[in-house]
Write an enzyme that holds these catalytic residues in place. Structure first.
Site, PDB file in Angstrom:
ATOM      1  CG  HIS A 180     -13.652  -2.149  15.636  1.00  0.00           C
ATOM      2  ND1 HIS A 180     -13.769  -2.381  14.725  1.00  0.00           N
ATOM      3  CD2 HIS A 180     -13.213  -3.625  16.065  1.00  0.00           C
ATOM      4  CE1 HIS A 180     -13.777  -3.523  14.699  1.00  0.00           C
ATOM      5  NE2 HIS A 180     -13.452  -3.889  15.708  1.00  0.00           N
ATOM      6  CG  HIS A 212      -9.486  -6.347  17.189  1.00  0.00           C
ATOM      7  ND1 HIS A 212      -9.803  -7.398  17.055  1.00  0.00           N
ATOM      8  CD2 HIS A 212     -11.180  -6.291  17.720  1.00  0.00           C
ATOM      9  CE1 HIS A 212     -10.813  -7.623  15.568  1.00  0.00           C
ATOM     10  NE2 HIS A 212     -11.635  -6.605  16.023  1.00  0.00           N
ATOM     11  CD  GLU A 213     -13.402  -4.242  20.986  1.00  0.00           C
ATOM     12  OE1 GLU A 213     -13.756  -3.716  20.308  1.00  0.00           O
ATOM     13  OE2 GLU A 213     -12.832  -5.601  20.458  1.00  0.00           O
ATOM     14  N   GLY A 257     -15.510  -8.090  23.185  1.00  0.00           N
ATOM     15  CA  GLY A 257     -14.646  -6.824  23.433  1.00  0.00           C
ATOM     16  C   GLY A 257     -16.229  -5.879  22.085  1.00  0.00           C
ATOM     17  CB  CYS A 263     -13.633  -9.032  14.259  1.00  0.00           C
ATOM     18  SG  CYS A 263     -14.439  -7.342  14.145  1.00  0.00           S
ATOM     19  CG  LEU A 264     -18.570  -9.510  17.927  1.00  0.00           C
ATOM     20  CD1 LEU A 264     -19.330  -8.683  19.248  1.00  0.00           C
ATOM     21  CD2 LEU A 264     -19.393 -11.020  17.905  1.00  0.00           C
ATOM     22  CD  GLN A 288     -17.082  -3.686  16.761  1.00  0.00           C
ATOM     23  OE1 GLN A 288     -16.794  -3.265  17.472  1.00  0.00           O
ATOM     24  NE2 GLN A 288     -17.266  -5.439  15.765  1.00  0.00           N
TER      25      GLN A 288
HETATM   26 NI    NI Z   1     -13.652  -6.170  16.434  1.00  0.00          NI
END
Ligand code: NI
Length: 180
Positions: A140, A136-137, A46, A94-95, A51
């Site tokens: 953000h 989660h997304e 995701g 998480c990236l 991000q």
């Molecule tokens: Ni994330």
């Protein structure tokens, strides 16, 4: 399509509330496609627009495993219209927080309403991994990272480690393997 740079925490751009998308147009679709390509390349399951430095309410997701058929989802202005009382813990990564994995407790099932890549309103029932990723997304888009769900002690340890890595990179001009 193009690969975008993924912002790593701590960074003020990850803490901002993202603005609504007025209309999903060709430029939005291009951004969604670039985000998907960036996500697959990372690799991740995701990615949210903040991000990649775009403060708009756009997320892309693909919960399919390596051996499964790709199942990309592109969402603008996602909204949770129902969430189960039942919660479930799930280990998240998480990236924007490389190499960090922690258990987060969230509603087990949700119903989400969003605009798809054709600007059509859709609703989707999700549970399991898909429900975890969507939530989660969506966090953000509010400027929330999964570490914000953890204790202050755990969160500070993770942020400290990432700050150290950033300082090292700025000083040496090198990227550490952890950000590969
Ligand atoms: Ni994330």
């Amino acid at each position: 399509m193009a690969l975008l740079d993924i912002i790593v925490a701590p960074d003020p751009r990850l803490k901002k509330k993202a603005a609504a998308v007025e209309r999903v147009d060709a430029a939005t679709r291009k951004l969604m496609d670039d985000m998907l390509e960036t996500m697959y390349d990372a690799p991740g399951v995701g990615l949210a627009a903040p991000q990649v430095g775009v403060s708009r309410r756009i997320i892309v997701i693909d919960p399919a495993g390596e051996d499964e058929k790709p199942a990309p989802l592109k969402m603008a202005n996602p909204e949770i219209v129902w969430a189960s009382e039942e919660t479930k813990p799930h280990e998240e990564g998480c990236l924007s927080l490389p190499e960090e994995y922690q258990e987060v407790i969230r509603p087990a099932s949700i119903k989400v309403r969003y605009l798809d890549e054709h600007n059509e309103i859709r609703t989707l029932d999700a549970d399991g991994l898909l429900a975890v990723i969507i939530q989660h997304e969506m966090d953000h888009l509010e400027g929330t990272l999964f570490v914000d769900h953890l204790s202050a002690l755990k969160r500070n340890m993770i942020i400290k480690r990432l700050t150290k890595i950033k300082k090292f990179e700025q000083k040496s001009g090198k990227r550490t393997p952890v950000e590969a």
